[in-house]
Enzyme design. Structure first.
Site, mmCIF file in Angstrom:
data_model
loop_
_atom_site.group_PDB
_atom_site.id
_atom_site.type_symbol
_atom_site.label_atom_id
_atom_site.label_comp_id
_atom_site.label_asym_id
_atom_site.label_seq_id
_atom_site.Cartn_x
_atom_site.Cartn_y
_atom_site.Cartn_z
ATOM 1 N N TYR A 1 5.353 -13.384 15.298
ATOM 2 C CA TYR A 1 4.402 -12.579 14.532
ATOM 3 C C TYR A 1 3.076 -12.521 15.287
ATOM 4 O O TYR A 1 3.065 -12.572 16.514
ATOM 5 C CB TYR A 1 4.308 -13.106 13.084
ATOM 6 C CG TYR A 1 3.886 -11.983 12.177
ATOM 7 C CD1 TYR A 1 4.710 -10.872 11.986
ATOM 8 C CD2 TYR A 1 2.644 -11.971 11.574
ATOM 9 C CE1 TYR A 1 4.300 -9.796 11.223
ATOM 10 C CE2 TYR A 1 2.233 -10.890 10.809
ATOM 11 C CZ TYR A 1 3.062 -9.803 10.642
ATOM 12 O OH TYR A 1 2.643 -8.741 9.902
ATOM 13 N N ARG A 49 -1.734 1.390 10.608
ATOM 14 C CA ARG A 49 -2.765 0.387 10.909
ATOM 15 C C ARG A 49 -2.071 -0.929 11.233
ATOM 16 O O ARG A 49 -1.975 -1.824 10.414
ATOM 17 C CB ARG A 49 -3.719 0.242 9.709
ATOM 18 C CG ARG A 49 -5.057 -0.356 10.075
ATOM 19 C CD ARG A 49 -5.333 -1.638 9.308
ATOM 20 N NE ARG A 49 -4.363 -2.661 9.629
ATOM 21 C CZ ARG A 49 -3.975 -3.628 8.809
ATOM 22 N NH1 ARG A 49 -4.399 -3.680 7.591
ATOM 23 N NH2 ARG A 49 -3.092 -4.550 9.183
ATOM 24 N N GLU A 67 3.204 -2.704 4.001
ATOM 25 C CA GLU A 67 2.614 -3.431 5.132
ATOM 26 C C GLU A 67 1.977 -2.475 6.140
ATOM 27 O O GLU A 67 2.610 -1.511 6.564
ATOM 28 C CB GLU A 67 3.739 -4.223 5.825
ATOM 29 C CG GLU A 67 3.304 -5.041 7.013
ATOM 30 C CD GLU A 67 2.465 -6.254 6.621
ATOM 31 O OE1 GLU A 67 2.560 -6.702 5.471
ATOM 32 O OE2 GLU A 67 1.694 -6.728 7.465
ATOM 33 N N ASP A 68 0.752 -2.771 6.501
ATOM 34 C CA ASP A 68 0.075 -2.075 7.600
ATOM 35 C C ASP A 68 0.053 -0.554 7.463
ATOM 36 O O ASP A 68 0.236 0.186 8.450
ATOM 37 C CB ASP A 68 0.659 -2.522 8.956
ATOM 38 C CG ASP A 68 0.137 -3.914 9.342
ATOM 39 O OD1 ASP A 68 -0.604 -4.519 8.543
ATOM 40 O OD2 ASP A 68 0.471 -4.393 10.433
ATOM 41 N N ASP A 120 0.821 -6.649 1.007
ATOM 42 C CA ASP A 120 0.420 -7.960 1.505
ATOM 43 C C ASP A 120 -0.960 -7.943 2.149
ATOM 44 O O ASP A 120 -1.679 -8.926 2.081
ATOM 45 C CB ASP A 120 1.465 -8.489 2.486
ATOM 46 C CG ASP A 120 1.184 -9.929 2.818
ATOM 47 O OD1 ASP A 120 1.070 -10.728 1.868
ATOM 48 O OD2 ASP A 120 1.021 -10.258 4.003
ATOM 49 N N ASP A 121 -1.306 -6.829 2.780
ATOM 50 C CA ASP A 121 -2.623 -6.768 3.434
ATOM 51 C C ASP A 121 -3.732 -6.887 2.402
ATOM 52 O O ASP A 121 -4.793 -7.442 2.682
ATOM 53 C CB ASP A 121 -2.780 -5.451 4.200
ATOM 54 C CG ASP A 121 -1.701 -5.313 5.245
ATOM 55 O OD1 ASP A 121 -1.575 -6.209 6.081
ATOM 56 O OD2 ASP A 121 -0.943 -4.323 5.202
HETATM 57 P P1 NAD Z 1 -8.882 -1.612 7.251
HETATM 58 O O1 NAD Z 1 -8.747 -0.577 8.288
HETATM 59 O O2 NAD Z 1 -8.422 -1.320 5.867
HETATM 60 O O3 NAD Z 1 -10.437 -2.032 7.141
HETATM 61 C C1 NAD Z 1 -11.263 -2.299 8.238
HETATM 62 C C2 NAD Z 1 -12.696 -2.319 7.734
HETATM 63 O O4 NAD Z 1 -13.553 -2.739 8.790
HETATM 64 C C3 NAD Z 1 -13.221 -0.963 7.280
HETATM 65 O O5 NAD Z 1 -13.956 -1.117 6.105
HETATM 66 C C4 NAD Z 1 -14.165 -0.547 8.414
HETATM 67 O O6 NAD Z 1 -15.233 0.266 7.955
HETATM 68 C C5 NAD Z 1 -14.678 -1.892 8.844
HETATM 69 N N1 NAD Z 1 -15.213 -1.866 10.200
HETATM 70 C C6 NAD Z 1 -14.707 -1.286 11.292
HETATM 71 N N2 NAD Z 1 -15.537 -1.466 12.340
HETATM 72 C C7 NAD Z 1 -16.565 -2.195 11.889
HETATM 73 C C8 NAD Z 1 -17.740 -2.705 12.493
HETATM 74 N N3 NAD Z 1 -17.998 -2.501 13.772
HETATM 75 N N4 NAD Z 1 -18.586 -3.405 11.716
HETATM 76 C C9 NAD Z 1 -18.326 -3.618 10.423
HETATM 77 N N5 NAD Z 1 -17.240 -3.159 9.803
HETATM 78 C C10 NAD Z 1 -16.371 -2.454 10.529
HETATM 79 O O7 NAD Z 1 -8.165 -2.893 7.784
HETATM 80 P P2 NAD Z 1 -7.710 -4.190 6.972
HETATM 81 O O8 NAD Z 1 -6.328 -4.032 6.472
HETATM 82 O O9 NAD Z 1 -8.745 -4.547 5.985
HETATM 83 O O10 NAD Z 1 -7.633 -5.238 8.153
HETATM 84 C C11 NAD Z 1 -8.805 -5.622 8.849
HETATM 85 C C12 NAD Z 1 -8.470 -6.766 9.782
HETATM 86 O O11 NAD Z 1 -8.049 -7.890 9.014
HETATM 87 C C13 NAD Z 1 -7.355 -6.480 10.766
HETATM 88 O O12 NAD Z 1 -7.684 -7.023 12.011
HETATM 89 C C14 NAD Z 1 -6.182 -7.209 10.208
HETATM 90 O O13 NAD Z 1 -5.285 -7.644 11.210
HETATM 91 C C15 NAD Z 1 -6.859 -8.384 9.572
HETATM 92 N N6 NAD Z 1 -6.024 -8.987 8.531
HETATM 93 C C16 NAD Z 1 -5.790 -10.324 8.622
HETATM 94 C C17 NAD Z 1 -4.974 -10.937 7.699
HETATM 95 C C18 NAD Z 1 -4.714 -12.413 7.774
HETATM 96 O O14 NAD Z 1 -3.779 -12.910 7.209
HETATM 97 N N7 NAD Z 1 -5.545 -13.144 8.450
HETATM 98 C C19 NAD Z 1 -4.388 -10.180 6.697
HETATM 99 C C20 NAD Z 1 -4.666 -8.807 6.610
HETATM 100 C C21 NAD Z 1 -5.492 -8.223 7.546
#
Ligand code: NAD
Length: 547
Positions: free
Chosen positions: A99, A152, A241-242, A264-265
């Site tokens: 993963y 995504r 997912e994603d 899950d996200d």
């Molecule tokens: P998303 O696309 O829904 O949201 C991303 C957010 O970040 C948006 O609100 C965007 O405006 C903001 N953003 C982008 N560039 C930015 C910047 N320069 N400054 C401030 N904000 C900014 O994505 P998501 O599903 O929320 O996922 C975001 C991240 O979290 C991804 O990297 C994902 O892999 C990670 N994530 C981690 C886990 C985990 O288990 N650790 C779980 C889910 C998602």
């Protein structure tokens, strides 16, 4: 009950080529004689443990993580018991290959590394016959589907049909972490086109070279898939997912009151983050109701976490408006404030009265949060001044850099501990190695939703759930936090050791199933011994005697 292995009359090469039945060199002498295998295998019979030792050495010998991923994928396609035994026994080492982060690389190179198909692709060309397409999947007792449209992928953006690595990897974790039988798992990728120009320009790209489908045609495609899945597999749990964030929120809201579905996200991430916050509070001595959170990123993960924190505060007696004011968001356009124009619906509840602010450090100074939570997929935005400010404002600042893969983390473990003089309570999305600072060793916690979703899926399956609610994620978060030991906390780790994940998943499954039964979200009666039922449903990777 777990499916029993059924040879369906298979013998010889057919048996060796069925990954759910194949034992490779572990077929016994008698099985070799009776099942037409004599001579098709090298003479010596190995045990499962010997096989694990051999394949682990091979994995370690590979020159790169991507090569390890390719090898592990081919092992999964050849012998699932061996694959899951290897993965389960070496989760710390191999989960980052199967993963995040390596799966991200694998998706980026999917067209180059594709070997053998797994899962089902659905595209607009399949409209009107998705049921038939699903029927081509060889297993009919599907209990859990992970579905993506590849828009995504982790923090890597739109990877179109190449996103298939994600549902495959995620389902591998459902099996490795919670013992959900591999025969019950179905990965699906909706190839709705891609807006990634690099994929359009890549002659090897395996998906449709069309712009992303939007609007009614997209919704109709998803709707046909959801209906077909439910019709063919009435007890199925669907995990989104994603998806890109506009679709993720919409789809979750459109289906959550009609089917057994979760994202899950949004929801799983929320539970793992909330569990990390509960553990951190054991160290800071504070209460959830006293904290202020500032999120970097206001997408699926951020808003999901915010919503679950609000739920927890409201359950604890706080008024909704007050609970929301504890969560502030900063996105690509700066601080999310009430006067900002064009706010999308999911951000509105968290848009508070405040002057606009484009600088994150200034927002930290103005809001004085106890925790900053990075979910922006933007690397290194928790800069040294930001971390130092957090360490000045808080004796034990909570700093979660949850973005995946590793390259997208808002700050590294070393930075968080180094810039806060070892006082940060840190968690990351992808794993970081332990850090030694002034002679003290810190083991960073991995705020990986792999602690949560496998147990949630198992609980939903065991209880025959018809719906998934936020209360189940709140229960999962409390359960996970309760399993963090004093020893974990002493080394800076706010999550339990990943080696305990099957035990953790079983506990979460029981907690989730209890909510399902308590709320009547099932047609089944609660078994007298729920814990025994959950444990009996967990697949244990070992070879069955065929004769
Ligand atoms: P998303 O696309 O829904 O949201 C991303 C957010 O970040 C948006 O609100 C965007 O405006 C903001 N953003 C982008 N560039 C930015 C910047 N320069 N400054 C401030 N904000 C900014 O994505 P998501 O599903 O929320 O996922 C975001 C991240 O979290 C991804 O990297 C994902 O892999 C990670 N994530 C981690 C886990 C985990 O288990 N650790 C779980 C889910 C998602």
């Amino acid at each position: 009950m777990l499916p029993r292995p059924d040879l369906c009359g298979k013998r010889g090469l057919d048996l060796l080529r069925d990954p759910l039945l194949n034992k490779g060199t572990a077929f016994t002498e008698r099985e070799r004689d009776v099942l037409g295998l004599r001579g098709l295998l090298p003479p010596r019979v190995h045990t499962l443990d010997e096989q694990v030792e051999r394949v682990l050495a091979t994995v370690r010998d590979k020159p790169s993580d991507l090569e390890r991923y390719i090898y592990l994928t081919s092992l999964q396609d050849r012998n699932e018991v061996l694959f899951y035994k290897l993965l389960g026994d070496n989760l710390d080492e191999l989960m980052p290959i199967v993963y995040t982060p390596t799966v991200g690389q694998a998706c980026q190179r999917y067209s180059q590394i594709f070997r053998r198909a797994r899962g089902v692709f659905v595209s607009p060309a399949d409209r009107g016959r998705i049921r038939e397409v699903l029927r081509n999947w060889p297993h009919h007792d599907v209990r859990i589907i992970v579905v993506t449209d590849g828009e995504r992928i982790l923090g890597l953006g739109d990877l179109g049909a190449n996103g298939m690595g994600i549902p495959i990897g995620k389902l591998a974790l459902y099996t490795a972490c919670a013992g959900i039988h591999p025969r019950w798992c179905l990965p699906i990728t909706i190839d709705a086109g891609t807006n990634n120009q690099a994929l359009h320009d890549d002659p090897m790209y395996m998906g449709a070279k069309a712009p992303r489908l939007r609007g009614a045609p997209y919704d109709e495609l998803v709707d046909e898939l959801m209906s077909a899945a439910q019709e063919l597999y009435p007890d199925v749990v669907l995990q989104l997912e994603d998806f890109g964030n506009a679709n993720a929120f919409r789809l979750l809201h459109a289906y959550r009151d009609r089917t057994c579905v979760f994202d899950d996200d949004i929801q799983g991430t929320a539970a793992v983050a909330l569990a990390g916050i509960y553990s951190s509070l054991r160290e800071t001595g504070g209460k959830l109701a006293e904290q202020r959170f500032l999120f970097m990123g206001a997408g699926e993960a951020g808003i999901g976490i915010g919503d679950l924190i609000v739920d927890a505060l409201v359950s604890g007696g706080m008024a909704l408006a007050e609970a929301r004011r504890r969560c502030w968001f900063f996105d690509s356009r700066g601080l999310v404030v009430r006067d900002r124009e064009g706010l999308v619906a999911h951000k509105v509840p968290f848009a508070h009265d405040h002057p606009p602010e484009r600088d994150f450090l200034a927002a930290v100074e103005a809001l004085r949060p106890n925790a900053i939570i990075g979910v922006s997929a933007t690397p290194r935005v928790f800069t040294e001044p930001v971390v130092r400010a957090m360490a000045r404002l808080n004796q034990r600042p909570i700093i979660f850099a949850l973005s995946n893969p590793t390259s997208k983390a808002e700050c590294t473990a070393e930075e968080a501990y180094g810039w806060s003089d070892g006082r940060a309570l840190y968690a990351s999305g992808s794993p970081f190695a332990p850090v030694t600072l002034n002679g003290r060793r810190f083991v960073p916690g991995q705020g990986n939703n792999a602690y949560i979703f496998p147990g949630v899926g198992l609980g939903l399956i065991c209880a025959g759930a018809t719906r998934v609610t936020d209360e189940m994620f709140a229960a999962s978060a409390r359960t996970l936090a309760s399993m963090v030991t004093a020893e974990d906390l002493a080394m800076g780790r706010i999550y339990p050791d990943l080696a305990r994940v099957r035990e953790i998943s079983a506990a979460i499954a029981i907690a989730v199933a209890e909510v399902v039964f308590a709320r009547g979200l099932t047609r089944r009666a609660r078994p007298a011994d729920l814990a025994a039922d959950v444990h009996a449903t967990m697949f244990d990777p070992r070879y069955e005697e065929y004769l």
